[in-house]
Design a protein around this motif. Structure first.
Motif, PDB file in Angstrom:
ATOM      1  N   THR A   1       0.844  -1.198   0.000  1.00 31.69           N
ATOM      2  CA  THR A   1       0.000   0.000   0.000  1.00 31.69           C
ATOM      3  C   THR A   1       0.873   1.239   0.000  1.00 31.69           C
ATOM      4  O   THR A   1       1.835   1.321   0.747  1.00 31.69           O
ATOM      5  CB  THR A   1      -0.912   0.056   1.246  1.00 31.69           C
ATOM      6  N   SER A   2       0.550   2.167  -0.831  1.00 32.74           N
ATOM      7  CA  SER A   2       1.198   3.487  -0.917  1.00 32.74           C
ATOM      8  C   SER A   2       2.698   3.467  -0.631  1.00 32.74           C
ATOM      9  O   SER A   2       3.183   4.173   0.246  1.00 32.74           O
ATOM     10  CB  SER A   2       0.495   4.486   0.017  1.00 32.74           C
ATOM     11  N   GLY A   3       3.433   2.662  -1.383  1.00 38.91           N
ATOM     12  CA  GLY A   3       4.888   2.666  -1.275  1.00 38.91           C
ATOM     13  C   GLY A   3       5.456   1.791  -0.183  1.00 38.91           C
ATOM     14  O   GLY A   3       6.667   1.635  -0.091  1.00 38.91           O
ATOM     15  N   ASN A   4       4.637   1.221   0.658  1.00 37.55           N
ATOM     16  CA  ASN A   4       5.124   0.338   1.717  1.00 37.55           C
ATOM     17  C   ASN A   4       4.719  -1.096   1.440  1.00 37.55           C
ATOM     18  O   ASN A   4       3.679  -1.354   0.838  1.00 37.55           O
ATOM     19  CB  ASN A   4       4.587   0.756   3.084  1.00 37.55           C
ATOM     20  N   ILE A   5       5.549  -1.995   1.915  1.00 37.75           N
ATOM     21  CA  ILE A   5       5.273  -3.417   1.815  1.00 37.75           C
ATOM     22  C   ILE A   5       5.124  -3.932   3.235  1.00 37.75           C
ATOM     23  O   ILE A   5       5.960  -3.662   4.093  1.00 37.75           O
ATOM     24  CB  ILE A   5       6.419  -4.167   1.088  1.00 37.75           C
ATOM     25  N   THR A   6       4.034  -4.655   3.482  1.00 40.96           N
ATOM     26  CA  THR A   6       3.823  -5.302   4.776  1.00 40.96           C
ATOM     27  C   THR A   6       3.824  -6.794   4.550  1.00 40.96           C
ATOM     28  O   THR A   6       3.139  -7.302   3.662  1.00 40.96           O
ATOM     29  CB  THR A   6       2.486  -4.871   5.414  1.00 40.96           C
ATOM     30  N   ILE A   7       4.606  -7.480   5.346  1.00 42.21           N
ATOM     31  CA  ILE A   7       4.620  -8.936   5.321  1.00 42.21           C
ATOM     32  C   ILE A   7       4.125  -9.411   6.676  1.00 42.21           C
ATOM     33  O   ILE A   7       4.688  -9.053   7.716  1.00 42.21           O
ATOM     34  CB  ILE A   7       6.037  -9.498   5.050  1.00 42.21           C
ATOM     35  N   THR A   8       3.070 -10.195   6.648  1.00 44.44           N
ATOM     36  CA  THR A   8       2.559 -10.811   7.868  1.00 44.44           C
ATOM     37  C   THR A   8       3.055 -12.251   7.888  1.00 44.44           C
ATOM     38  O   THR A   8       2.767 -13.023   6.978  1.00 44.44           O
ATOM     39  CB  THR A   8       1.027 -10.762   7.924  1.00 44.44           C
ATOM     40  N   THR A   9       3.842 -12.566   8.910  1.00 44.40           N
ATOM     41  CA  THR A   9       4.350 -13.920   9.100  1.00 44.40           C
ATOM     42  C   THR A   9       3.357 -14.659   9.980  1.00 44.40           C
ATOM     43  O   THR A   9       2.969 -14.152  11.033  1.00 44.40           O
ATOM     44  CB  THR A   9       5.736 -13.882   9.778  1.00 44.40           C
ATOM     45  N   MET A  10       2.954 -15.839   9.527  1.00 46.10           N
ATOM     46  CA  MET A  10       1.971 -16.624  10.265  1.00 46.10           C
ATOM     47  C   MET A  10       2.585 -17.949  10.686  1.00 46.10           C
ATOM     48  O   MET A  10       3.140 -18.668   9.855  1.00 46.10           O
ATOM     49  CB  MET A  10       0.737 -16.866   9.393  1.00 46.10           C
TER      50      MET A  10
ATOM     51  N   THR B   1       6.570  -3.879   8.396  1.00 47.95           N
ATOM     52  CA  THR B   1       6.328  -3.009   7.244  1.00 47.95           C
ATOM     53  C   THR B   1       7.582  -2.218   6.921  1.00 47.95           C
ATOM     54  O   THR B   1       8.306  -1.790   7.821  1.00 47.95           O
ATOM     55  CB  THR B   1       5.175  -2.027   7.550  1.00 47.95           C
ATOM     56  N   GLY B   2       7.833  -2.006   5.621  1.00 42.82           N
ATOM     57  CA  GLY B   2       8.968  -1.195   5.208  1.00 42.82           C
ATOM     58  C   GLY B   2       8.780  -0.703   3.782  1.00 42.82           C
ATOM     59  O   GLY B   2       7.954  -1.230   3.030  1.00 42.82           O
ATOM     60  N   PRO B   3       9.562   0.306   3.405  1.00 45.70           N
ATOM     61  CA  PRO B   3       9.497   0.830   2.036  1.00 45.70           C
ATOM     62  C   PRO B   3      10.263  -0.076   1.077  1.00 45.70           C
ATOM     63  O   PRO B   3      11.095  -0.876   1.500  1.00 45.70           O
ATOM     64  CB  PRO B   3      10.187   2.192   2.154  1.00 45.70           C
ATOM     65  N   ALA B   4       9.989   0.055  -0.205  1.00 45.87           N
ATOM     66  CA  ALA B   4      10.724  -0.700  -1.217  1.00 45.87           C
ATOM     67  C   ALA B   4      12.205  -0.327  -1.137  1.00 45.87           C
ATOM     68  O   ALA B   4      12.554   0.850  -1.051  1.00 45.87           O
ATOM     69  CB  ALA B   4      10.162  -0.409  -2.603  1.00 45.87           C
ATOM     70  N   ASP B   5      13.072  -1.326  -1.163  1.00 46.50           N
ATOM     71  CA  ASP B   5      14.522  -1.143  -1.037  1.00 46.50           C
ATOM     72  C   ASP B   5      15.142  -0.918  -2.411  1.00 46.50           C
ATOM     73  O   ASP B   5      15.441  -1.870  -3.125  1.00 46.50           O
ATOM     74  CB  ASP B   5      15.133  -2.377  -0.363  1.00 46.50           C
ATOM     75  N   ASP B   6      15.361   0.347  -2.757  1.00 42.33           N
ATOM     76  CA  ASP B   6      15.919   0.657  -4.083  1.00 42.33           C
ATOM     77  C   ASP B   6      17.433   0.829  -4.060  1.00 42.33           C
ATOM     78  O   ASP B   6      18.016   1.364  -4.993  1.00 42.33           O
ATOM     79  CB  ASP B   6      15.240   1.892  -4.681  1.00 42.33           C
TER      80      ASP B   6
ATOM     81  N   SER C   1      12.359  -1.213  -9.941  1.00 42.38           N
ATOM     82  CA  SER C   1      11.250  -1.089  -8.987  1.00 42.38           C
ATOM     83  C   SER C   1      10.710  -2.438  -8.518  1.00 42.38           C
ATOM     84  O   SER C   1      10.340  -2.590  -7.355  1.00 42.38           O
ATOM     85  CB  SER C   1      10.135  -0.236  -9.577  1.00 42.38           C
ATOM     86  N   LEU C   2      10.672  -3.431  -9.381  1.00 38.41           N
ATOM     87  CA  LEU C   2      10.187  -4.746  -8.966  1.00 38.41           C
ATOM     88  C   LEU C   2      11.196  -5.457  -8.065  1.00 38.41           C
ATOM     89  O   LEU C   2      10.821  -6.112  -7.086  1.00 38.41           O
ATOM     90  CB  LEU C   2       9.860  -5.609 -10.183  1.00 38.41           C
ATOM     91  N   GLN C   3      12.480  -5.314  -8.386  1.00 34.55           N
ATOM     92  CA  GLN C   3      13.514  -5.903  -7.534  1.00 34.55           C
ATOM     93  C   GLN C   3      13.496  -5.259  -6.148  1.00 34.55           C
ATOM     94  O   GLN C   3      13.724  -5.928  -5.142  1.00 34.55           O
ATOM     95  CB  GLN C   3      14.890  -5.733  -8.170  1.00 34.55           C
ATOM     96  N   ALA C   4      13.207  -3.953  -6.099  1.00 37.19           N
ATOM     97  CA  ALA C   4      13.145  -3.235  -4.824  1.00 37.19           C
ATOM     98  C   ALA C   4      12.037  -3.799  -3.941  1.00 37.19           C
ATOM     99  O   ALA C   4      12.205  -3.966  -2.734  1.00 37.19           O
ATOM    100  CB  ALA C   4      12.940  -1.746  -5.070  1.00 37.19           C
ATOM    101  N   ILE C   5      10.894  -4.113  -4.549  1.00 32.08           N
ATOM    102  CA  ILE C   5       9.783  -4.703  -3.801  1.00 32.08           C
ATOM    103  C   ILE C   5      10.163  -6.104  -3.332  1.00 32.08           C
ATOM    104  O   ILE C   5       9.952  -6.469  -2.172  1.00 32.08           O
ATOM    105  CB  ILE C   5       8.505  -4.741  -4.674  1.00 32.08           C
ATOM    106  N   GLY C   6      10.740  -6.898  -4.230  1.00 33.41           N
ATOM    107  CA  GLY C   6      11.159  -8.255  -3.886  1.00 33.41           C
ATOM    108  C   GLY C   6      12.194  -8.277  -2.777  1.00 33.41           C
ATOM    109  O   GLY C   6      12.145  -9.134  -1.885  1.00 33.41           O
ATOM    110  N   SER C   7      13.122  -7.333  -2.817  1.00 31.52           N
ATOM    111  CA  SER C   7      14.157  -7.250  -1.794  1.00 31.52           C
ATOM    112  C   SER C   7      13.545  -6.973  -0.426  1.00 31.52           C
ATOM    113  O   SER C   7      13.895  -7.617   0.574  1.00 31.52           O
ATOM    114  CB  SER C   7      15.159  -6.148  -2.159  1.00 31.52           C
TER     115      SER C   7
END
Length: 175
Positions: free
Chosen positions: A82-91, A105-110, A116-122
């Motif tokens: 959402t809006s530039g941030n990535i949230t990963i919920t570990t279950m 939660t954290g921003p895309a790592d550029d 841009s896709l690698q930044a999200i994946g990272s």
């Protein structure tokens, strides 16, 4: 009958919750060692250098999965962007159905010239790795170097004598 069914569901949920906590306590008795198996080394956009070691997600997962399974536990992730941030919920889920969730939660790592896709994946990989460690109450250990000390420098006898002479000259307390 509806009230009895509801009571049964509550009882089963409580039993699953208790089983989850017993399984986690048993899991924590395992000698779990997660070594830093990956090296990062790249030039920054400003001309500096980033260099460090970390435990890869694959290493963390391959280390903990057999032990989690041994106690009826599993781990999974749910991503949300959402809006530039990535949230990963570990279950962390028990075989009887109880689940605990932990979100980071954290921003895309550029950094390092990623697209841009690698930044999200990272970022996703980073959050999955650290979310897993946090959810399981684990930490990584040192770099696995097969017993070879990494980048350790020792002083020689000449340097030791020079340091001793300097300490004596300035009146340092030798012990």
């Amino acid at each position: 009958i509806e009230k009895l069914m509801l009571l049964q569901e509550k009882w089963e949920a409580n039993e699953a919750r208790k089983a989850y906590h017993v399984a986690m306590a048993q899991f924590k008795t395992e000698a779990i060692e997660i070594l830093k198996d990956a090296k990062v080394d790249y030039a920054t956009k400003t001309g500096g250098r980033v260099k460090y070691n970390h435990a890869s997600l694959a290493n963390v997962v391959s280390t903990v999965t057999p032990l989690l399974s041994k106690y009826g536990l599993s781990i999974s992730w749910k991503p949300l962007q959402t809006s530039g941030n990535i949230t990963i919920t570990t279950m962390v889920t028990h075989a009887l159905g109880h689940r605990e969730e932990f979100s980071l939660t954290g921003p895309a790592d550029d950094s390092g010239g990623k697209n841009s896709l690698q930044a999200i994946g990272s970022t996703a990989s980073y959050l999955e790795r650290y979310g897993t460690l946090a959810a399981l109450g684990l930490a990584t250990g040192g770099q696995d170097d097969d017993g070879q000390a990494a980048e350790v420098e020792y002083i020689d006898d000449k340097m030791r004598h020079e340091l001793t002479d300097l300490a004596i000259d300035c009146g340092a307390d030798m012990p």
